[in-house]
Enzyme design. Structure first.
Site, PDB file in Angstrom:
ATOM      1  N   THR A 221      47.905  33.632  36.477  1.00 17.69           N
ATOM      2  CA  THR A 221      47.061  32.656  35.773  1.00 17.69           C
ATOM      3  C   THR A 221      47.960  31.636  35.086  1.00 17.69           C
ATOM      4  O   THR A 221      49.085  31.956  34.719  1.00 17.69           O
ATOM      5  CB  THR A 221      46.235  33.434  34.727  1.00 17.69           C
ATOM      6  OG1 THR A 221      45.277  34.210  35.412  1.00 17.69           O
ATOM      7  CG2 THR A 221      45.554  32.539  33.720  1.00 17.69           C
ATOM      8  N   ARG A 249      32.072  37.772  39.258  1.00 21.75           N
ATOM      9  CA  ARG A 249      32.765  38.222  38.045  1.00 21.75           C
ATOM     10  C   ARG A 249      33.364  37.012  37.311  1.00 21.75           C
ATOM     11  O   ARG A 249      33.972  36.128  37.923  1.00 21.75           O
ATOM     12  CB  ARG A 249      33.862  39.206  38.421  1.00 21.75           C
ATOM     13  CG  ARG A 249      34.703  39.721  37.245  1.00 21.75           C
ATOM     14  CD  ARG A 249      35.994  38.954  37.079  1.00 21.75           C
ATOM     15  NE  ARG A 249      36.873  39.544  36.066  1.00 21.75           N
ATOM     16  CZ  ARG A 249      37.991  38.977  35.621  1.00 21.75           C
ATOM     17  NH1 ARG A 249      38.377  37.821  36.106  1.00 21.75           N
ATOM     18  NH2 ARG A 249      38.722  39.563  34.712  1.00 21.75           N
ATOM     19  N   GLY A 251      35.935  35.956  34.146  1.00 28.78           N
ATOM     20  CA  GLY A 251      36.964  36.501  33.258  1.00 28.78           C
ATOM     21  C   GLY A 251      37.000  35.795  31.917  1.00 28.78           C
ATOM     22  O   GLY A 251      36.047  35.118  31.511  1.00 28.78           O
ATOM     23  N   ASP A 252      38.098  35.951  31.240  1.00 27.35           N
ATOM     24  CA  ASP A 252      38.268  35.394  29.889  1.00 27.35           C
ATOM     25  C   ASP A 252      38.686  33.924  29.900  1.00 27.35           C
ATOM     26  O   ASP A 252      38.458  33.203  28.926  1.00 27.35           O
ATOM     27  CB  ASP A 252      39.332  36.189  29.131  1.00 27.35           C
ATOM     28  CG  ASP A 252      40.676  36.166  29.863  1.00 27.35           C
ATOM     29  OD1 ASP A 252      40.685  36.341  31.104  1.00 27.35           O
ATOM     30  OD2 ASP A 252      41.713  35.955  29.210  1.00 27.35           O
ATOM     31  N   THR A 272      46.705  35.337  29.095  1.00 28.82           N
ATOM     32  CA  THR A 272      46.706  35.797  30.482  1.00 28.82           C
ATOM     33  C   THR A 272      46.767  37.313  30.485  1.00 28.82           C
ATOM     34  O   THR A 272      47.483  37.905  29.667  1.00 28.82           O
ATOM     35  CB  THR A 272      47.889  35.225  31.277  1.00 28.82           C
ATOM     36  OG1 THR A 272      48.003  35.935  32.519  1.00 28.82           O
ATOM     37  CG2 THR A 272      49.210  35.326  30.535  1.00 28.82           C
ATOM     38  N   GLY A 273      46.013  37.929  31.367  1.00 30.24           N
ATOM     39  CA  GLY A 273      46.016  39.394  31.434  1.00 30.24           C
ATOM     40  C   GLY A 273      44.659  39.907  31.855  1.00 30.24           C
ATOM     41  O   GLY A 273      43.903  39.211  32.548  1.00 30.24           O
ATOM     42  N   GLY A 275      41.221  40.204  31.782  1.00 27.20           N
ATOM     43  CA  GLY A 275      40.222  39.342  31.154  1.00 27.20           C
ATOM     44  C   GLY A 275      39.144  40.107  30.414  1.00 27.20           C
ATOM     45  O   GLY A 275      38.665  39.668  29.356  1.00 27.20           O
TER      46      GLY A 275
END
Ligand code: ASP
Length: 354
Positions: A221, A249, A251-252, A272-273, A275
């Site tokens: 990301t 889906r 994510g964050d 980043t990671g 989410g």
């Protein structure tokens, strides 16, 4: 908006030979906190100096990171920093700078954003992005977008023109097309490495293999945080999400307060990671809350969220406050990242060094 001639400044960034020991030392977060604390006490407040940081994702190092491959990462990070620096050094806004830096990373197939985005379990590409202007808490995001090569610019348009903060699915695609953002086919996002990964996940799940076009290596990301010469803060984050995710889906990264946040006078954060964890904990906003309500420094607050609130190996963040240089924290094996400041400091790192 004016697109800048990145090529003019890139040779300067790429060619700058700074010994790695100096770079690592300069970027150590403890050093950064100490020097900004000292500065705060010793000097009266002055006009803020611009600064920018970028990241290319947190995770484990996939495949062999050869010196050649590492050099490519450094070069791309520097190119993104150069794109943002051109805006900031010219007196431009933090929000323009983060958009330009993230566009640059989206265009490079090395990263899990824009061109190199990961695929869903069905082999489709559904991209998420958001941008936030700390001046007035303005925010815009797109989720699950399939047709725009630069989702961050669509997110910017959502922020600037709609009065909403998040558009999703086919309507986000329609919005992108109606706003004149070049519509690309899904093939644009195909990379060899991503496809291989999806085939393996499908085999594991007992699903038949997908027919494959091509593949290229990519990772991570992307995101940017910036402060302009007027002290405005901004953050931008863009991603293909998690490899093998269910279609639909989200994510964050497109969610203000989860994977992206900016508030003038407080902090700009890009995460980043994993989410789902960043959303559960409102991770990016928590950094701001620790600063505002627990009186932590930007460095301490970021550290607290990454290492105490989130789980080990969940991810990383870049953060930037109203004064001082950018900082980063991560609990994964690595995070590719870089920063540039008005005093001429430029740092890029791709491994696990502090
Ligand atoms: N945070 C992104 C997501 O969960 C993925 C990443 O940062 O690698 O969508």
């Amino acid at each position: 908006m004016i697109r800048f001639a990145i090529g003019m400044i890139v040779p300067f960034f790429v060619g700058l030979a700074v010994p790695s020991a100096t770079l690592a030392q300069t970027a150590t977060t403890a050093d950064v906190a100490t020097s900004s604390d000292v500065d705060d006490e010793a000097k009266p407040p002055t006009k803020p100096a611009w600064a920018i940081a970028v990241h290319g994702g947190a995770g484990s190092i996939s495949g062999k990171m050869t010196p050649q491959r590492e050099a490519v990462y450094h070069a791309v990070l520097r190119r993104a920093l150069a794109a943002g620096t051109l805006v900031l050094a010219d007196g431009g806004s933090a929000v323009d700078a983060v958009e330009e830096a993230v566009r640059c990373l989206e265009d490079d197939p090395l990263f899990n954003a824009g061109r190199g985005a990961v695929a869903t379990i069905e082999g489709t590409f559904e991209l998420d992005a958001s941008i936030m202007d700390g001046n007035g808490l303005r925010a815009g995001g797109v989720a699950g977008i399939r047709v725009a090569s630069n989702p961050i610019s669509v997110a910017r348009r959502v922020m600037d023109t709609t009065g909403h903060v998040l558009l999703g699915g086919p309507q986000a695609d329609q919005f992108a097309v109606a706003q004149g953002f070049g519509s690309v086919s899904q093939e644009y996002f195909f990379t060899p490495k991503r496809f291989e990964d999806i085939q393996q996940r499908r085999a594991k799940a007992g699903l038949p293999p997908l027919e494959n076009p091509t593949t290229r290596a990519s990772q991570g990301t992307v995101g940017a945080v910036a402060r302009d010469a007027d002290g405005n803060l901004a953050a931008a984050t863009s991603t293909g999400g998690r490899s093998g995710k269910l279609s639909g889906r989200i994510g964050d990264s497109p969610i203000a307060g989860a994977g992206n946040y900016a508030e003038n006078g407080v902090v700009a954060v890009s995460g980043t990671g994993i989410g789902e964890e960043f959303i559960r904990h409102s991770a990016a906003a928590q950094v701001a809350w620790f600063i505002k309500h627990a009186d932590l420094s930007v460095d301490e607050a970021t550290r607290r969220v990454i290492h105490d609130v989130l789980r080990p190996d969940d991810g990383g963040m870049i953060s930037l406050g109203p004064v001082g240089p950018p900082i980063w924290q991560f609990s994964t094996k690595m995070m590719s990242r870089g920063m540039a400041t008005a005093d001429g400091q430029i740092v890029t790192q791709v491994g696990s060094e502090p």
